[in-house]
Design an enzyme around this catalytic site. Structure first.
Site, PDB file in Angstrom:
ATOM      1  N   LYS A  38    -104.897 -25.159   6.916  1.00  0.00           N
ATOM      2  CA  LYS A  38    -105.856 -25.088   5.787  1.00  0.00           C
ATOM      3  C   LYS A  38    -106.910 -24.789   5.928  1.00  0.00           C
ATOM      4  O   LYS A  38    -108.030 -25.042   5.407  1.00  0.00           O
ATOM      5  CB  LYS A  38    -105.246 -26.153   5.612  1.00  0.00           C
ATOM      6  CG  LYS A  38    -103.822 -25.582   4.178  1.00  0.00           C
ATOM      7  CD  LYS A  38    -104.180 -25.370   3.696  1.00  0.00           C
ATOM      8  CE  LYS A  38    -102.355 -25.463   2.815  1.00  0.00           C
ATOM      9  NZ  LYS A  38    -102.315 -24.751   1.448  1.00  0.00           N
ATOM     10  N   ASP A  39    -107.321 -25.115   7.513  1.00  0.00           N
ATOM     11  CA  ASP A  39    -108.505 -24.925   8.061  1.00  0.00           C
ATOM     12  C   ASP A  39    -109.364 -23.822   7.928  1.00  0.00           C
ATOM     13  O   ASP A  39    -111.039 -23.430   7.463  1.00  0.00           O
ATOM     14  CB  ASP A  39    -108.833 -24.849   9.745  1.00  0.00           C
ATOM     15  CG  ASP A  39    -108.409 -25.740  10.227  1.00  0.00           C
ATOM     16  OD1 ASP A  39    -107.607 -27.197  10.091  1.00  0.00           O
ATOM     17  OD2 ASP A  39    -107.682 -26.137  12.138  1.00  0.00           O
TER      18      ASP A  39
END
Length: 468
Positions: free
Chosen positions: A54-55
């Protein structure tokens, strides 16, 4: 050999933590997929600084919002998140000088909320078992806050197409380059749709024959929607799996780039997650186990025939790190309470060896009688009972030492030479816990069944049970 960018990183500094996002390794699985004929590779995304894939999309969504003027310096980022997106946004906020308010559900692990707080975010926990439109849901609360907090930006990862754009620009090209274009199958646990759709869009542009398999969970409506085009709320019910599955269809989905869906149970996903850690040394999150289990389910067609060949190269996305789940999937008690661990107990050991009468002594029996019982039944441990009460024990090892020192003790009573009583435990005590009671001085454990009858389990019984 390392990619050029990674070689460069080894010899220079980076300007901030955000520059470490991406270029995660592709690692071959060797044990848990050894039954499959193909090469299976895991794209291990916990190498990102926030320990999840998700970064990538968090930073991309923020960069697009900045370009479009949706957030101004010193503003507040607001989002509903299961934890990982929040972590990516929080890291970006730290570097760029924004504040964060995140809403999450009460089914998410406590570790996720604690990690978000550690990097400066405010976390609001909302109930899980409500409709998305319910004002208490984490979707609704985050939307409301975005209207109330000045200079705030509501991320909306579900409908924000910069989510899938991040994977079109990064994850897809990385996989293509790392496999030298040999990838034949992509397998992803599907949630917001950003990872699977963005990655699939890029890969299918490179090779339309690549198969994209999506993993869903029971309690989610995504598979039913893929199969029928129908949004069926009857498919929706509470589930334990984290980080994937949905109770609505986010705008990031383009089902035309997905070839097939399968559903994985909460138990199968959890058990496989633990296997990945033990067999492959990869401490991954819940969805990784579901991804591997889903691959195993899809590896054979409805006719039972293999769908994968020796020439196939399958890439799985391992979304996040196991540290988010140490209080859940990696906690034996949590797994036991949900029936996710098939654990042998004292009861199973007794049942597995068949009906056997408990051989016991009384305090007034002689040592000679004890020796005869040991010979007759070929046993080493005998409890000493008095009116059904556990008073002491006689062991072959203990008697051996005493007889060496005093051969005349054979005529003495058991009470004069008996050892400490064997410990009594619950009939449902797991075998692994029983083994902690067995020591050099203590060779057996006792327990009473539902009727109150006493049973014994020895070191030999435990060894036999665990070897089956």
């Amino acid at each position: 050999s390392l990619p050029l960018r990674q070689i460069t990183i080894l010899y220079m500094w980076l300007n901030n933590i955000l520059e470490t996002i991406g270029n995660t390794p592709l690692i071959k699985l060797n044990k848990i997929t050894k039954n499959l004929p193909c090469t299976v590779l895991a794209k291990v995304e916990y190498f990102n600084p926030g320990n999840s894939i998700k970064d990538r999309m968090a930073l991309k969504m923020l960069e697009v919002a900045e370009k479009e003027g949706k957030i101004k310096p010193g503003g507040t980022i607001i989002e509903g998140t299961s934890g990982n997106t929040g972590m990516g946004l929080a890291l970006a906020a730290c570097v760029k000088g924004y504040k964060c308010i995140f809403t999450t559900t009460d089914k998410q692990s406590k570790e996720k909320a604690d990690i978000l707080k550690a990097v400066g975010a405010e976390v609001i926990v909302c109930p899980t078992n409500v409709e998305p439109e319910d004002p208490r849901s984490y979707y609704s609360v985050s939307k409301r806050l975005a209207t109330e907090v000045p200079n705030s930006w509501y991320v909306n990862q579900y409908d924000n197409l910069a989510n899938r754009l991040a994977h079109y620009e990064q994850t897809g090209p990385e996989i293509w380059e790392q496999t030298e274009g040999k990838i034949t199958h992509l397998v992803v646990a599907a949630g917001t749709g950003g990872t699977i759709v963005g990655t699939a869009m890029y890969l299918k542009e490179k090779n339309p024959n690549i198969k994209v398999w999506a993993i869903d969970t029971y309690g989610s409506l995504l598979k039913k929607y893929f199969d029928t085009g129908e949004i069926d709320q009857k498919e929706v019910y509470p589930y334990i799996s984290e980080g994937f599955g949905e109770d609505f269809v986010p705008a990031n989905y383009d089902m035309s780039v997905i070839d097939e869906f399968t559903k994985v149970t909460d138990k199968d996903g959890a058990v496989m997650t633990r296997r990945i850690a033990k067999d492959e040394g990869m401490f991954c999150g819940y969805s990784a186990g579901s991804c591997v289990q889903g691959l195993q389910q899809l590896a054979k067609g409805p006719d039972g025939k293999d769908r994968l060949t020796r020439d196939d190269v399958v890439v799985l996305i391992f979304h996040d790190h196991g540290s988010r789940y140490v209080g859940k999937v990696y906690n034996d008690q949590w797994m036991l309470e949900r029936g996710f661990l098939d654990v042998k107990t004292f009861k199973d050991v007794v049942g597995g060896r068949g009906a056997q009468r408990l051989i016991s002594l009384t305090c007034s029996d002689t040592v000679a009688a004890a020796i005869e019982l040991m010979k007759k039944y070929d046993i080493e441990n005998i409890p000493v009972l008095e009116n059904g009460e556990n008073k002491g024990a006689i062991s072959e090892g203990g008697l051996f030492n005493k007889i060496l020192n005093n051969p005349d003790i054979k005529t003495q009573t058991v009470a004069s030479v008996m050892e400490k009583a064997y410990p009594e435990v619950a009939f449902e005590t797991p075998v692994e816990r029983l083994s902690t009671y067995i020591t050099r001085e203590n060779g057996a454990v006792l327990s009473r069944d539902e009727s109150g009858a006493l049973h014994i389990v020895t070191k030999y019984d435990i060894i036999q049970s665990l070897s089956k």
